[in-house]
Scaffold this active site. Structure first.
Site, PDB file in Angstrom:
ATOM      1  N   GLU A 106      -9.973   2.945   1.448  1.00  0.00           N
ATOM      2  CA  GLU A 106     -10.106   1.650   0.620  1.00  0.00           C
ATOM      3  C   GLU A 106      -9.538   1.629  -0.741  1.00  0.00           C
ATOM      4  O   GLU A 106      -9.595   2.843  -1.173  1.00  0.00           O
ATOM      5  CB  GLU A 106     -11.708   1.454   0.330  1.00  0.00           C
ATOM      6  CG  GLU A 106     -12.388   0.145   1.187  1.00  0.00           C
ATOM      7  CD  GLU A 106     -11.881  -1.138   0.859  1.00  0.00           C
ATOM      8  OE1 GLU A 106     -10.929  -1.342   0.060  1.00  0.00           O
ATOM      9  OE2 GLU A 106     -12.681  -1.970   0.818  1.00  0.00           O
ATOM     10  N   ASP A 107      -9.349   0.543  -1.437  1.00  0.00           N
ATOM     11  CA  ASP A 107      -8.767   0.737  -2.500  1.00  0.00           C
ATOM     12  C   ASP A 107      -9.878   0.930  -3.705  1.00  0.00           C
ATOM     13  O   ASP A 107      -9.776   1.826  -4.537  1.00  0.00           O
ATOM     14  CB  ASP A 107      -8.058  -0.667  -2.939  1.00  0.00           C
ATOM     15  CG  ASP A 107      -8.738  -2.092  -2.672  1.00  0.00           C
ATOM     16  OD1 ASP A 107     -10.017  -1.800  -2.111  1.00  0.00           O
ATOM     17  OD2 ASP A 107      -8.237  -3.196  -2.791  1.00  0.00           O
ATOM     18  N   ASP A 110     -16.966  -1.295  -4.669  1.00  0.00           N
ATOM     19  CA  ASP A 110     -17.542  -1.919  -5.911  1.00  0.00           C
ATOM     20  C   ASP A 110     -18.807  -2.165  -5.524  1.00  0.00           C
ATOM     21  O   ASP A 110     -19.991  -1.383  -5.668  1.00  0.00           O
ATOM     22  CB  ASP A 110     -16.720  -3.515  -5.954  1.00  0.00           C
ATOM     23  CG  ASP A 110     -17.135  -4.065  -7.163  1.00  0.00           C
ATOM     24  OD1 ASP A 110     -17.628  -3.701  -8.246  1.00  0.00           O
ATOM     25  OD2 ASP A 110     -16.902  -5.341  -7.237  1.00  0.00           O
TER      26      ASP A 110
HETATM   27  P1  IMP Z   1     -17.443  -4.771  -2.460  1.00  0.00           P
HETATM   28  O1  IMP Z   1     -17.492  -5.254  -0.994  1.00  0.00           O
HETATM   29  O2  IMP Z   1     -17.967  -5.172  -3.633  1.00  0.00           O
HETATM   30  O3  IMP Z   1     -17.424  -3.079  -2.802  1.00  0.00           O
HETATM   31  O4  IMP Z   1     -15.654  -5.094  -2.544  1.00  0.00           O
HETATM   32  C1  IMP Z   1     -14.803  -4.294  -2.456  1.00  0.00           C
HETATM   33  C2  IMP Z   1     -13.429  -5.181  -2.518  1.00  0.00           C
HETATM   34  O5  IMP Z   1     -13.551  -5.797  -3.509  1.00  0.00           O
HETATM   35  C3  IMP Z   1     -12.183  -4.289  -2.508  1.00  0.00           C
HETATM   36  O6  IMP Z   1     -11.725  -3.744  -1.471  1.00  0.00           O
HETATM   37  C4  IMP Z   1     -11.144  -5.085  -3.340  1.00  0.00           C
HETATM   38  O7  IMP Z   1     -10.600  -5.958  -2.789  1.00  0.00           O
HETATM   39  C5  IMP Z   1     -12.235  -5.931  -4.291  1.00  0.00           C
HETATM   40  N1  IMP Z   1     -12.494  -5.593  -5.590  1.00  0.00           N
HETATM   41  C6  IMP Z   1     -13.427  -5.086  -6.382  1.00  0.00           C
HETATM   42  N2  IMP Z   1     -13.314  -4.865  -7.551  1.00  0.00           N
HETATM   43  C7  IMP Z   1     -12.229  -5.135  -7.819  1.00  0.00           C
HETATM   44  C8  IMP Z   1     -11.145  -5.200  -8.841  1.00  0.00           C
HETATM   45  O8  IMP Z   1     -11.492  -4.577 -10.176  1.00  0.00           O
HETATM   46  N3  IMP Z   1      -9.735  -5.709  -8.929  1.00  0.00           N
HETATM   47  C9  IMP Z   1      -9.528  -6.046  -7.726  1.00  0.00           C
HETATM   48  N4  IMP Z   1     -10.083  -6.134  -6.595  1.00  0.00           N
HETATM   49  C10 IMP Z   1     -11.472  -5.597  -6.697  1.00  0.00           C
HETATM   50 MG    MG Z   2      -9.859  -4.833  -0.624  1.00  0.00          MG
END
Ligand code: IMP
Ligand code: MG
Length: 187
Positions: A106-107, A110
């Protein structure tokens, strides 16, 4: 050597957080660790599209043991900067998972909603193991219970772009990672 042309996305970046060189160091460190840990395993790297493609491309070349790759796409964010809580499979894996040691790439981790959902689905397909490798981690934003075994680095709670990470599908091709100016997304 020819002069580099001006990067037209630069004006939208408030501050550079990780340079190309710093990112490369992080990737090499994780690559070495994975190469050791998966020496006797059957590694399948799964890139979660699209944000992880740049990291994935560099990471797989920093890994010195045989591995296979596959891709999965889910939707979670739409064009905003906050999670919607809605996660849908857009593109599924091609490779059946039995017997594989999966590494989800994953990138950024969050809220964790995306990965916790993906983990649940993939777990039910009978892989030998599943672990998470994320380039960036925002631990204070976590809502779902997920942990990454491999973390590049923790980042503050700011919206960052570049090296695969986007805002509204833009900035993925920036070679470094920076904080987006809030006025770009109306913040
Ligand atoms: P989660 O389900 O909230 O953990 O979302 C993860 C995804 O949200 C990542 O794979 C990103 O695509 C996106 N994301 C979360 N924070 C950022 C950020 O600061 N910049 C760009 N994309 C983000
Ligand atoms: Mg993503």
């Amino acid at each position: 050597m020819a002069q580099k042309t001006e990067n037209m996305m630069e004006k939208d970046i408030q501050e550079v957080l990780f340079s190309e060189e710093q990112l490369q160091e992080i990737v090499e460190r994780i690559g070495r660790q994975i190469s050791e840990d998966y020496r006797d395993k059957k590694l399948l790297m799964v890139s979660i599209l699209k944000g992880s493609v740049v990291f994935m491309a560099d990471l797989m070349r920093a890994i010195t043991i045989p591995c296979r790759i596959d891709f999965m796409a889910v939707s979670s964010y739409g064009s905003g900067t906050k999670t919607s809580g809605v996660v849908k499979i857009i593109k599924d894996l091609d490779i059946p998972l039995e017997g594989y040691d999966l590494l989800l790439v994953e990138d950024i981790l969050d809220s964790g909603m995306t990965l916790s959902y993906i983990m649940e689905i993939l777990q039910s397909r009978g892989p030998r193991s599943i672990r998470i490798c994320t380039l960036f981690d925002k631990p204070e934003r976590r809502q779902a219970e997920v942990d990454a075994t491999y973390v590049g680095t923790q980042v503050p709670d700011a919206f960052i772009v570049g090296y695969g990470l986007d805002y509204d599908e833009k900035y993925r091709n920036l070679p470094y990672v920076g904080v987006l100016k809030p006025q770009v997304y109306g913040g």
